[in-house]
Scaffold this motif. Structure first.
Motif, PDB file in Angstrom:
ATOM      1  N   ASN A 144       0.817  -1.219   0.000  1.00 54.77           N
ATOM      2  CA  ASN A 144       0.000   0.000   0.000  1.00 54.77           C
ATOM      3  C   ASN A 144       0.849   1.266   0.000  1.00 54.77           C
ATOM      4  O   ASN A 144       0.510   2.258  -0.656  1.00 54.77           O
ATOM      5  N   THR A 145       1.955   1.231   0.732  1.00 57.93           N
ATOM      6  CA  THR A 145       2.825   2.413   0.784  1.00 57.93           C
ATOM      7  C   THR A 145       3.415   2.711  -0.585  1.00 57.93           C
ATOM      8  O   THR A 145       3.411   3.860  -1.046  1.00 57.93           O
ATOM      9  N   MET A 146       3.909   1.677  -1.256  1.00 56.41           N
ATOM     10  CA  MET A 146       4.496   1.892  -2.579  1.00 56.41           C
ATOM     11  C   MET A 146       3.434   2.290  -3.598  1.00 56.41           C
ATOM     12  O   MET A 146       3.689   3.120  -4.484  1.00 56.41           O
ATOM     13  N   LEU A 147       2.246   1.723  -3.501  1.00 54.07           N
ATOM     14  CA  LEU A 147       1.169   2.123  -4.408  1.00 54.07           C
ATOM     15  C   LEU A 147       0.867   3.609  -4.272  1.00 54.07           C
ATOM     16  O   LEU A 147       0.687   4.318  -5.269  1.00 54.07           O
ATOM     17  N   ASN A 148       0.831   4.092  -3.047  1.00 53.11           N
ATOM     18  CA  ASN A 148       0.572   5.517  -2.819  1.00 53.11           C
ATOM     19  C   ASN A 148       1.694   6.387  -3.373  1.00 53.11           C
ATOM     20  O   ASN A 148       1.453   7.498  -3.852  1.00 53.11           O
ATOM     21  N   ILE A 149       2.915   5.883  -3.313  1.00 49.48           N
ATOM     22  CA  ILE A 149       4.050   6.624  -3.875  1.00 49.48           C
ATOM     23  C   ILE A 149       3.952   6.657  -5.400  1.00 49.48           C
ATOM     24  O   ILE A 149       4.125   7.713  -6.028  1.00 49.48           O
ATOM     25  N   LEU A 150       3.673   5.514  -6.003  1.00 50.21           N
ATOM     26  CA  LEU A 150       3.568   5.449  -7.464  1.00 50.21           C
ATOM     27  C   LEU A 150       2.476   6.375  -7.993  1.00 50.21           C
ATOM     28  O   LEU A 150       2.612   6.959  -9.073  1.00 50.21           O
ATOM     29  N   LYS A 151       1.398   6.511  -7.232  1.00 49.16           N
ATOM     30  CA  LYS A 151       0.290   7.379  -7.648  1.00 49.16           C
ATOM     31  C   LYS A 151       0.729   8.819  -7.870  1.00 49.16           C
ATOM     32  O   LYS A 151       0.156   9.536  -8.688  1.00 49.16           O
ATOM     33  N   GLN A 152       1.731   9.244  -7.131  1.00 50.37           N
ATOM     34  CA  GLN A 152       2.094  10.658  -7.108  1.00 50.37           C
ATOM     35  C   GLN A 152       3.020  11.075  -8.252  1.00 50.37           C
ATOM     36  O   GLN A 152       3.273  12.262  -8.442  1.00 50.37           O
ATOM     37  N   HIS A 153       3.537  10.106  -9.001  1.00 50.13           N
ATOM     38  CA  HIS A 153       4.616  10.427  -9.941  1.00 50.13           C
ATOM     39  C   HIS A 153       4.298  10.003 -11.375  1.00 50.13           C
ATOM     40  O   HIS A 153       3.625   9.000 -11.607  1.00 50.13           O
ATOM     41  N   CYS A 154       4.824  10.768 -12.310  1.00 54.59           N
ATOM     42  CA  CYS A 154       4.789  10.378 -13.723  1.00 54.59           C
ATOM     43  C   CYS A 154       5.871   9.318 -13.919  1.00 54.59           C
ATOM     44  O   CYS A 154       7.060   9.642 -14.031  1.00 54.59           O
ATOM     45  N   CYS A 155       5.453   8.063 -13.948  1.00 51.44           N
ATOM     46  CA  CYS A 155       6.446   6.987 -13.931  1.00 51.44           C
ATOM     47  C   CYS A 155       6.152   5.858 -14.916  1.00 51.44           C
ATOM     48  O   CYS A 155       6.973   4.944 -15.058  1.00 51.44           O
TER      49      CYS A 155
END
Length: 200
Positions: free
Chosen positions: A131-142
Motif C-alpha cells: 500500500n505504501t508503494m502504491l501511494n508513492i507510485l500514484k504521485q509520480h509520472c512513472c
C-alpha cells in the motif's frame, strides 16, 4: 502511613523515569559517536525483497549515483539503519529506506536515467508494491506511454489498453501503457495499475 507510601512510590516512579531518559540520551550519544556523517553520501537501507531479483540492488545504486551525481551510496544493514534513525535529525538528512528513495529521488528523476534502468526500477516497484508503494507510485509520472514510451504519465491518467473505453482514444494521446507482454502490458502488472486508477 498510606499517604507517605503513596508519595514515596510516586517519587520513585519519577526518579526511575528520569533515569530512563538519561540512559536513552546516553545510548543515543554512544550510537552517534560511532557513526560517520557526510553530506557527500546517501545512506541507503534496502529490505530483503531486493534480494529476490538479480542485480536490482546494483541498479538502484547505479540510478542513485546518476541522480545524486557526486554523492556515493552506502548500503546499510537493518541494524545500522535503525541506529541512524534513532540518532537525531542530522543523521536522517541523507538516510533513505526504499520508500523514501523511490519517492524523493528515483521516481522524480526517471527522465535522467537510461531506459533499461528506468524500466527495471518501475517494474520492480509494481511487482512488489504494498500500500505504501502504491501511494508513492500514484504521485509520480512513472509509466511510459504510447506511442513510443518516451512520455511518462501518472497512473491516474492511463487507460487500460483492452477496456471498452480504449477505442475512443489513439496511441498518440499518450494514455496507454507502453510495452510488451514481458513489461508493462503483462496481466499482473496491468492489474496493479488498476489499483491506482479507476479507468484502467
Amino acid at each position: 502511613l498510606q499517604l507517605v507510601n503513596d508519595l514515596e512510590s510516586k517519587f520513585n516512579s519519577k526518579g526511575n523515569h528520569k533515569t530512563k531518559n538519561i540512559n536513552d540520551d546516553q545510548t543515543r550519544i554512544t550510537f552517534s559517536s560511532t557513526l560517520d556523517l557526510s553530506d557527500d553520501k546517501v545512506y541507503l537501507y534496502l529490505t530483503d525483497i531486493f534480494n529476490q531479483q538479480t542485480n536490482i540492488k546494483e541498479t538502484v545504486i547505479q540510478a542513485l549515483t546518476t541522480i545524486s551525481k557526486e554523492k556515493k551510496t552506502q548500503l546499510l544493514t537493518e541494524e545500522d539503519y535503525f541506529i541512524r534513525k534513532m540518532s537525531g535529525s542530522e543523521y536522517q538528512k541523507n538516510l533513505y529506506d526504499h520508500y523514501r528513495a523511490y519517492n524523493d529521488l528515483l521516481l522524480p528523476n526517471l527522465n535522467v536515467l537510461p531506459k533499461n534502468v528506468k524500466d527495471t526500477l518501475v517494474l520492480f516497484a509494481l511487482d512488489h508494491a504494498d500500500n505504501t508503494m502504491l501511494n508513492i507510485l500514484k504521485q509520480h509520472c512513472c509509466i511510459p506511454c504510447t506511442p513510443n514510451g518516451r512520455t511518462l504519465n501518472k497512473p491516474s491518467k492511463l487507460i487500460h489498453p483492452y477496456c471498452r473505453l480504449a477505442s475512443l482514444y489513439s496511441d498518440i494521446d499518450s494514455l496507454f501503457p507502453y510495452g510488451g507482454q514481458d513489461s508493462y502490458l503483462r496481466e499482473d502488472r496491468l492489474n496493479v495499475l488498476k489499483l491506482l486508477v479507476s479507468t484502467l
